[in-house]
Design an enzyme around this catalytic site. Structure first.
Site, PDB file in Angstrom:
ATOM      1  N   SER A 178       0.830  -1.209   0.000  1.00 18.94           N
ATOM      2  CA  SER A 178       0.000   0.000   0.000  1.00 18.94           C
ATOM      3  C   SER A 178       0.863   1.258   0.000  1.00 18.94           C
ATOM      4  CB  SER A 178      -0.916  -0.013   1.224  1.00 18.94           C
ATOM      5  OG  SER A 178      -1.710   1.149   1.280  1.00 18.94           O
ATOM      6  N   PHE A 214       2.257   2.025  -3.562  1.00 14.56           N
ATOM      7  CA  PHE A 214       1.277   2.635  -4.462  1.00 14.56           C
ATOM      8  C   PHE A 214       0.985   4.081  -4.063  1.00 14.56           C
ATOM      9  CE2 PHE A 214       0.333  -1.759  -5.710  1.00 14.56           C
ATOM     10  CZ  PHE A 214       0.203  -1.601  -7.072  1.00 14.56           C
ATOM     11  N   HIS A 215       0.916   4.373  -2.764  1.00 13.08           N
ATOM     12  CA  HIS A 215       0.699   5.751  -2.332  1.00 13.08           C
ATOM     13  C   HIS A 215       1.857   6.655  -2.786  1.00 13.08           C
ATOM     14  CE1 HIS A 215      -2.540   4.234   0.255  1.00 13.08           C
ATOM     15  NE2 HIS A 215      -2.896   5.494   0.440  1.00 13.08           N
ATOM     16  N   GLU A 216       3.077   6.184  -2.606  1.00 17.39           N
ATOM     17  CA  GLU A 216       4.234   6.978  -3.001  1.00 17.39           C
ATOM     18  C   GLU A 216       4.298   7.132  -4.518  1.00 17.39           C
ATOM     19  OE1 GLU A 216       7.375   9.372  -2.881  1.00 17.39           O
ATOM     20  OE2 GLU A 216       6.267   8.653  -1.117  1.00 17.39           O
TER      21      GLU A 216
END
Length: 526
Positions: A459, A462-464
């Site tokens: 997670s 993907f956020h970065e």
């Protein structure tokens, strides 16, 4: 009467003997029972007349008992008035903020709106719209994965040639049986025992798996590179990054599920169903009754537009599309999207534009004031954005595709721990992580804690990726923020079910997001 006589005798200083006291107490109890029986008889005969009288007597007895025990009688009538006062103060405070902002900055959103509408139509060219071009190019990976799955079902060429020769011989000797056009397509279970049917694939499974991985990784890699090369606007970059991540997750699910279906398909073809070891489960028989008939480009695109990230052969479906429901949701979508844009431009932008000077001068007091002032409108933007995406946007696609499972989020606003928030606020992503990260880790012998850590790692990546591509910066702030949730979850677990846990949760949401906005704005415009 006995109690009254006893009190009179005590007031007059008359002391009764012990036997008389016992007899008076016994007579008092007998008299009280007789009086209660008479009251019950009267109430039974005339219940409506004496119902209110009995209620008053019971209240008076209760009050006398509490006074006699030295306790104060407290009557609780609710806190509706205080709740109304709190709501009124909230409205007045926000109204004052609106008026102060308009006096200080004027109607900034109208200026930005006029600039946006003044763009000429001649600039609508693919060279000026790289975000739109990148979004359209995602269809290439969808079609490519479909072709890979079709290649996985091709039988071996030698078996096809041998079967064609046998069919020609049979056509010379025996006429072909007539088959009605409405007859169902035979399933692999019924064809597995046929000696003339192919039993092995043309391409090795390792090659098909390599093609699947290549297509799925390309669906997230090349759109990100395109955004960095062609440099579209920040809003366009953010939308394309989000859509490419969603497409990547969907294609990963589609590839993993069809890999399982295809393996089962050729396993049944290779040996008769009666000699399979281990025998087929009921779920596997259901899969073989539908696959490969469900393998089609239309089925894949239906999954792409459905508001879910986990592929299945069948979903709960509605019977029809409600046009009035769609019209109302589209109206909500456009109006609330304009509200989000207006709050961001009118309130958030002027606040963050003054924070770089405070950071350079080291004015911590002014920086704290900017931080707290940004927390309120930024929280409004986040809450409205959550409602627009998870409740309106996903419901629109669910209605268009007749997708019946409309549970896209849980009651995360009541969370008392961070773990409860991450489990409930984004259910489609949570289900994907459980299905393709957490459960595979447990099946491969990993412990629950390590699997939990790996879920947050994926997670965080993907956020970065979304933040780094959209803002053209690789600072790992989003990655570290997501990984820091693991110790914070451990710290908030003792507060589970307590009201203070929910207060701390909302405080962290309001202040944490405002601080992240200030830091990213400082980097982009620094």
């Amino acid at each position: 009467m006995a109690r009254r006589r006893r009190s009179l005798s005590l007031d007059m200083g008359i002391v009764e003997p012990k036997t008389s006291l016992l007899s008076s107490e016994r007579s008092f109890r007998l008299g009280k029972e007789r009086i209660d029986d008479e009251e019950d008889d009267i109430l039974a005969r005339e219940p409506k007349k004496h119902k209110q009288t009995k209620g008053k007597l019971e209240k008076e007895k209760k009050k006398e008992k509490e006074k006699g025990e030295g306790r104060e009688v407290v009557v609780q009538e609710g806190y509706r008035g205080l709740i109304n006062l709190a709501f009124l103060l909230l409205v007045l405070t926000n109204l004052r903020m609106v008026v102060t902002n308009l006096i200080t900055y004027g109607a900034i959103f109208l200026t930005y709106l006029s600039l946006y509408l003044s763009l000429s139509v001649r600039e609508f060219d693919y060279r000026y719209w790289p975000g739109l071009t990148t979004w359209v190019s995602l269809n290439v990976y969808v079609v490519a994965l479909y072709l890979v799955e079709c290649l996985a079902l091709l039988p071996a060429s030698t078996e096809v040639a041998n079967n064609n020769k046998k069919k020609k011989k049979k056509k010379r000797d025996v006429p072909p049986p007539s088959q009605s056009p409405d007859s169902p397509t035979p399933s692999p279970l019924s064809l597995s025992a046929s000696p003339n049917f192919p039993t092995s694939p043309r391409f090795p499974p390792a090659l098909i798996d390599a093609l699947r991985v290549t297509v799925v990784i390309s669906s997230i890699l090349f759109p990100s590179i395109s955004i960095l090369l062609f440099d579209p606007s920040m809003a366009s970059s953010l939308m394309v990054s989000l859509w490419s991540c969603v497409t990547h997750l969907k294609l990963w699910s589609y590839a993993m599920e069809h890999r399982r279906y295809c393996t089962l398909y050729w396993r049944v073809r290779a040996s008769p169903s009666s000699t399979l070891s281990p025998p087929l489960r009921e779920s596997e028989e259901t899969i073989l009754s539908l696959y490969p008939r469900t393998l089609s480009l239309s089925n894949l695109y239906l999954f792409i537009f459905m508001p879910t990230l986990v592929y299945k052969l069948f979903y709960p479906r509605t019977l029809r599309v409600r046009k009035s429901f769609l019209m109302w949701k589209f109206l909500e979508l456009f109006s609330l999207s304009f509200v989000i844009w207006g709050i961001a431009v009118q309130y958030c932008l002027p606040i963050v534009q003054k924070t770089p000077s405070a950071l350079k001068n080291g004015d911590l007091t002014y920086l704290l004031e900017r931080w707290l002032k940004l927390a309120v409108p930024n929280l409004y933007v986040w809450l409205t954005g959550f409602y627009v995406f998870f409740h309106i946007y996903l419901n629109i696609w669910a209605e268009i595709t007749c997708y019946a499972d409309r549970r896209f989020y849980g009651s995360w606003w009541n969370s008392t721990t961070l773990e409860g928030f991450w489990r409930n606020w984004n259910l489609p992503v949570h289900q994907w992580l459980v299905q393709y990260v957490y459960k595979p880790c447990l099946r491969n012998g990993m412990g629950k804690n390590l699997a939990y850590l790996l879920v947050f790692f994926v997670s965080a990546v993907f956020h970065e990726l979304i933040v780094a591509v959209s803002f053209r910066s690789l600072k790992l702030w989003a990655f570290l923020a997501m990984m820091s949730q693991i110790p914070l979850i451990a710290l908030t677990r003792p507060m589970e079910g307590r009201n203070v846990g929910n207060i701390l949760f909302w405080l962290s949401m309001a202040l944490g997001q405002a601080f992240a906005v200030i830091m990213y704005f400082q980097y982009v415009n620094g």
